[in-house]
Design a protein around this motif. Sequence first.
Motif, PDB file in Angstrom:
ATOM      1  N   TRP A  18      95.546  71.305 -22.479  1.00 56.04           N
ATOM      2  CA  TRP A  18      96.903  71.159 -23.003  1.00 56.04           C
ATOM      3  C   TRP A  18      96.928  71.499 -24.488  1.00 56.04           C
ATOM      4  O   TRP A  18      95.947  71.332 -25.209  1.00 56.04           O
ATOM      5  N   ASN A  19      98.071  71.957 -24.945  1.00 54.56           N
ATOM      6  CA  ASN A  19      98.222  72.460 -26.310  1.00 54.56           C
ATOM      7  C   ASN A  19      98.415  71.309 -27.292  1.00 54.56           C
ATOM      8  O   ASN A  19      99.503  71.102 -27.844  1.00 54.56           O
ATOM      9  N   ALA A  20      97.338  70.574 -27.542  1.00 55.55           N
ATOM     10  CA  ALA A  20      97.416  69.400 -28.415  1.00 55.55           C
ATOM     11  C   ALA A  20      97.818  69.776 -29.833  1.00 55.55           C
ATOM     12  O   ALA A  20      98.534  69.029 -30.512  1.00 55.55           O
ATOM     13  N   GLU A  21      97.391  70.950 -30.302  1.00 54.97           N
ATOM     14  CA  GLU A  21      97.695  71.348 -31.671  1.00 54.97           C
ATOM     15  C   GLU A  21      99.160  71.684 -31.890  1.00 54.97           C
ATOM     16  O   GLU A  21      99.623  71.774 -33.043  1.00 54.97           O
ATOM     17  N   SER A  22      99.921  71.859 -30.787  1.00 51.26           N
ATOM     18  CA  SER A  22     101.361  72.057 -30.935  1.00 51.26           C
ATOM     19  C   SER A  22     102.067  70.738 -31.244  1.00 51.26           C
ATOM     20  O   SER A  22     103.205  70.729 -31.716  1.00 51.26           O
ATOM     21  N   VAL A  23     101.403  69.623 -30.975  1.00 52.05           N
ATOM     22  CA  VAL A  23     101.952  68.298 -31.270  1.00 52.05           C
ATOM     23  C   VAL A  23     101.546  67.879 -32.684  1.00 52.05           C
ATOM     24  O   VAL A  23     102.396  67.555 -33.518  1.00 52.05           O
ATOM     25  N   PHE A  24     100.251  67.898 -32.943  1.00 54.46           N
ATOM     26  CA  PHE A  24      99.717  67.708 -34.289  1.00 54.46           C
ATOM     27  C   PHE A  24      98.638  68.761 -34.504  1.00 54.46           C
ATOM     28  O   PHE A  24      97.710  68.883 -33.699  1.00 54.46           O
ATOM     29  N   ALA A  25      98.759  69.519 -35.581  1.00 59.19           N
ATOM     30  CA  ALA A  25      97.852  70.648 -35.821  1.00 59.19           C
ATOM     31  C   ALA A  25      96.398  70.210 -35.852  1.00 59.19           C
ATOM     32  O   ALA A  25      95.505  70.938 -35.403  1.00 59.19           O
ATOM     33  N   ASN A  26      96.156  69.003 -36.370  1.00 56.61           N
ATOM     34  CA  ASN A  26      94.800  68.482 -36.466  1.00 56.61           C
ATOM     35  C   ASN A  26      94.881  66.978 -36.709  1.00 56.61           C
ATOM     36  O   ASN A  26      95.983  66.405 -36.809  1.00 56.61           O
ATOM     37  N   LEU A  27      93.724  66.337 -36.828  1.00 62.21           N
ATOM     38  CA  LEU A  27      93.704  64.887 -37.025  1.00 62.21           C
ATOM     39  C   LEU A  27      94.288  64.492 -38.381  1.00 62.21           C
ATOM     40  O   LEU A  27      94.873  63.408 -38.521  1.00 62.21           O
ATOM     41  N   ASP A  28      94.147  65.369 -39.352  1.00 64.60           N
ATOM     42  CA  ASP A  28      94.741  65.072 -40.658  1.00 64.60           C
ATOM     43  C   ASP A  28      96.262  64.973 -40.547  1.00 64.60           C
ATOM     44  O   ASP A  28      96.886  64.102 -41.175  1.00 64.60           O
ATOM     45  N   ALA A  29      96.861  65.863 -39.752  1.00 64.72           N
ATOM     46  CA  ALA A  29      98.311  65.825 -39.551  1.00 64.72           C
ATOM     47  C   ALA A  29      98.721  64.548 -38.833  1.00 64.72           C
ATOM     48  O   ALA A  29      99.761  63.944 -39.155  1.00 64.72           O
ATOM     49  N   PHE A  30      97.911  64.122 -37.852  1.00 60.37           N
ATOM     50  CA  PHE A  30      98.172  62.854 -37.158  1.00 60.37           C
ATOM     51  C   PHE A  30      98.144  61.698 -38.155  1.00 60.37           C
ATOM     52  O   PHE A  30      99.036  60.842 -38.160  1.00 60.37           O
ATOM     53  N   GLU A  31      97.108  61.649 -38.980  1.00 62.79           N
ATOM     54  CA  GLU A  31      96.956  60.549 -39.923  1.00 62.79           C
ATOM     55  C   GLU A  31      98.093  60.527 -40.943  1.00 62.79           C
ATOM     56  O   GLU A  31      98.591  59.456 -41.317  1.00 62.79           O
ATOM     57  N   LYS A  32      98.516  61.706 -41.387  1.00 61.28           N
ATOM     58  CA  LYS A  32      99.613  61.783 -42.351  1.00 61.28           C
ATOM     59  C   LYS A  32     100.898  61.209 -41.748  1.00 61.28           C
ATOM     60  O   LYS A  32     101.616  60.441 -42.397  1.00 61.28           O
ATOM     61  N   GLU A  33     101.183  61.586 -40.487  1.00 56.20           N
ATOM     62  CA  GLU A  33     102.382  61.082 -39.828  1.00 56.20           C
ATOM     63  C   GLU A  33     102.250  59.592 -39.523  1.00 56.20           C
ATOM     64  O   GLU A  33     103.230  58.839 -39.629  1.00 56.20           O
ATOM     65  N   PHE A  34     101.058  59.154 -39.171  1.00 55.42           N
ATOM     66  CA  PHE A  34     100.837  57.730 -38.903  1.00 55.42           C
ATOM     67  C   PHE A  34     101.161  56.905 -40.149  1.00 55.42           C
ATOM     68  O   PHE A  34     101.834  55.871 -40.074  1.00 55.42           O
ATOM     69  N   THR A  35     100.694  57.370 -41.299  1.00 57.32           N
ATOM     70  CA  THR A  35     100.957  56.674 -42.554  1.00 57.32           C
ATOM     71  C   THR A  35     102.445  56.676 -42.879  1.00 57.32           C
ATOM     72  O   THR A  35     103.008  55.662 -43.324  1.00 57.32           O
ATOM     73  N   ALA A  36     103.095  57.821 -42.639  1.00 56.37           N
ATOM     74  CA  ALA A  36     104.523  57.945 -42.940  1.00 56.37           C
ATOM     75  C   ALA A  36     105.359  57.025 -42.065  1.00 56.37           C
ATOM     76  O   ALA A  36     106.293  56.357 -42.552  1.00 56.37           O
ATOM     77  N   VAL A  37     105.044  56.950 -40.781  1.00 56.21           N
ATOM     78  CA  VAL A  37     105.804  56.095 -39.863  1.00 56.21           C
ATOM     79  C   VAL A  37     105.578  54.631 -40.214  1.00 56.21           C
ATOM     80  O   VAL A  37     106.508  53.816 -40.176  1.00 56.21           O
ATOM     81  N   THR A  38     104.357  54.282 -40.582  1.00 58.04           N
ATOM     82  CA  THR A  38     104.068  52.903 -40.991  1.00 58.04           C
ATOM     83  C   THR A  38     104.946  52.498 -42.166  1.00 58.04           C
ATOM     84  O   THR A  38     105.481  51.373 -42.210  1.00 58.04           O
ATOM     85  N   ALA A  39     105.105  53.415 -43.126  1.00 65.08           N
ATOM     86  CA  ALA A  39     105.952  53.133 -44.288  1.00 65.08           C
ATOM     87  C   ALA A  39     107.421  52.993 -43.900  1.00 65.08           C
ATOM     88  O   ALA A  39     108.160  52.198 -44.508  1.00 65.08           O
ATOM     89  N   GLU A  40     107.854  53.744 -42.886  1.00 61.32           N
ATOM     90  CA  GLU A  40     109.254  53.704 -42.470  1.00 61.32           C
ATOM     91  C   GLU A  40     109.632  52.366 -41.846  1.00 61.32           C
ATOM     92  O   GLU A  40     110.805  51.991 -41.836  1.00 61.32           O
ATOM     93  N   ILE A  41     108.655  51.647 -41.309  1.00 64.39           N
ATOM     94  CA  ILE A  41     108.942  50.363 -40.665  1.00 64.39           C
ATOM     95  C   ILE A  41     109.633  49.408 -41.637  1.00 64.39           C
ATOM     96  O   ILE A  41     110.574  48.689 -41.269  1.00 64.39           O
ATOM     97  N   GLU A  42     109.184  49.409 -42.873  1.00 65.28           N
ATOM     98  CA  GLU A  42     109.771  48.510 -43.857  1.00 65.28           C
ATOM     99  C   GLU A  42     111.237  48.853 -44.135  1.00 65.28           C
ATOM    100  O   GLU A  42     112.050  47.969 -44.417  1.00 65.28           O
ATOM    101  N   LYS A  43     111.592  50.136 -44.043  1.00 65.76           N
ATOM    102  CA  LYS A  43     112.975  50.546 -44.309  1.00 65.76           C
ATOM    103  C   LYS A  43     113.937  49.982 -43.266  1.00 65.76           C
ATOM    104  O   LYS A  43     115.130  49.826 -43.547  1.00 65.76           O
TER     105      LYS A  43
END
Length: 389
Positions: A18-43
């Motif tokens: 399956w085309n996993a890189e179409s969802v997140f290009a790499n693990l760094d992209a996953f981690e960046k989005e994970f951090t961003a979503v975590t920050a959004e919880i407080e909003k």
Amino acid sequence: MSESALPLRSEVSKDDTWNAESVFANLDAFEKEFTAVTAEIEKAQKYQGKLAESPVMLADWLAFNESLLMRAFKLYFYGTMSQACNSEDQAANALADRGGSLFGRVLASVAFTEPELIAIGHDALKTWVGQEARLVVYAHYFDDLFRRQEHVRSSEVEELLGMVVDPFRTIENTSEMLTSADMKFAPATSSTGESLPVAQSTIDGLKASPDREARRTAWENYADGYLAMKNTLASNLVAAIKADVFTARARRYPSTLEKSLFENNIPVTVFDNLIDTYKKNLPTWHRYWRIRRQALGVETLQPYDIWAPLTPVEQKITFDQAVDWITEGLAPLGEEYVTTLRRGVMEQRWVDRYPNQGKRQGAFSYGLKGTYPFIMMSFQGELESMSTL
């Protein structure tokens, strides 16, 4: 398929995954989005207690809420899809666990939504839909919310119910890890003495083999793997039942069955009628099993004969041929439909195709807004595999 033919995940061609890189290009992209979503919880907290202020405020919140949930679910999806394709991959297991935990936190953070909507009132929300264009798409959701009104709890209880999603999810994950990663099955043996690997990704194909000895040994060795873990599996099942009972009681349903059906607006009578209809037609099933036994030429029809082909010649189908036949059958839906489907399956890697060590049993389609409609399966070159695809 010989015992050595079941590849490691690392040995599978990228074109067949399956085309996993179409969802997140790499693990760094996953981690960046994970951090961003975590920050959004407080909003999310700045909206709590304010949804009744105006239609504009509510529309702003619902847009934010939908985006937050989708982004969190995308992280969870990425991990669980990776885990399903290789449950022996500890990195994938960690991603699935972290994604699930984050999604549970998000659910808890937005739990005030439905209690506040109910407090606004159905009539008021209908009026607001006419005043704020962005609320129009939520009209059906509002109607369904008030159908479910008696099962929506206070903001505090809803927050707790959101928080328990993650620990309750561990029950299913434990079952998956035990059966797809830790349990190992003795190989089946064909009538010619060939050793055939038994795994979650191969068992369905083995049960459909025209070789009865291969079917028998595959079925028995697969069952023996489960029987060896019967106490642990039974305990985990009890935990799952208790979790369902807890949730049903917390939401004030008389039973887990009613809770399960009510969420999709299905009366319990539909379920009861289904069971009654099946029981009334058991003689038809009995006749079918007699005919199948006779067609196979066996004295006693065994569980491993249920999926056996009724013709002596095994029909082997390549993945490409299966796609050709499927798209030919779908041609009446139009060229655009067929072209999109073929491009997705053959070029954009919508399908994780073949068996590998650690891959879970069965098949499913999974995805969300903004991703391809991915399919996880174990294509093994027979009609059943084509039917699944």
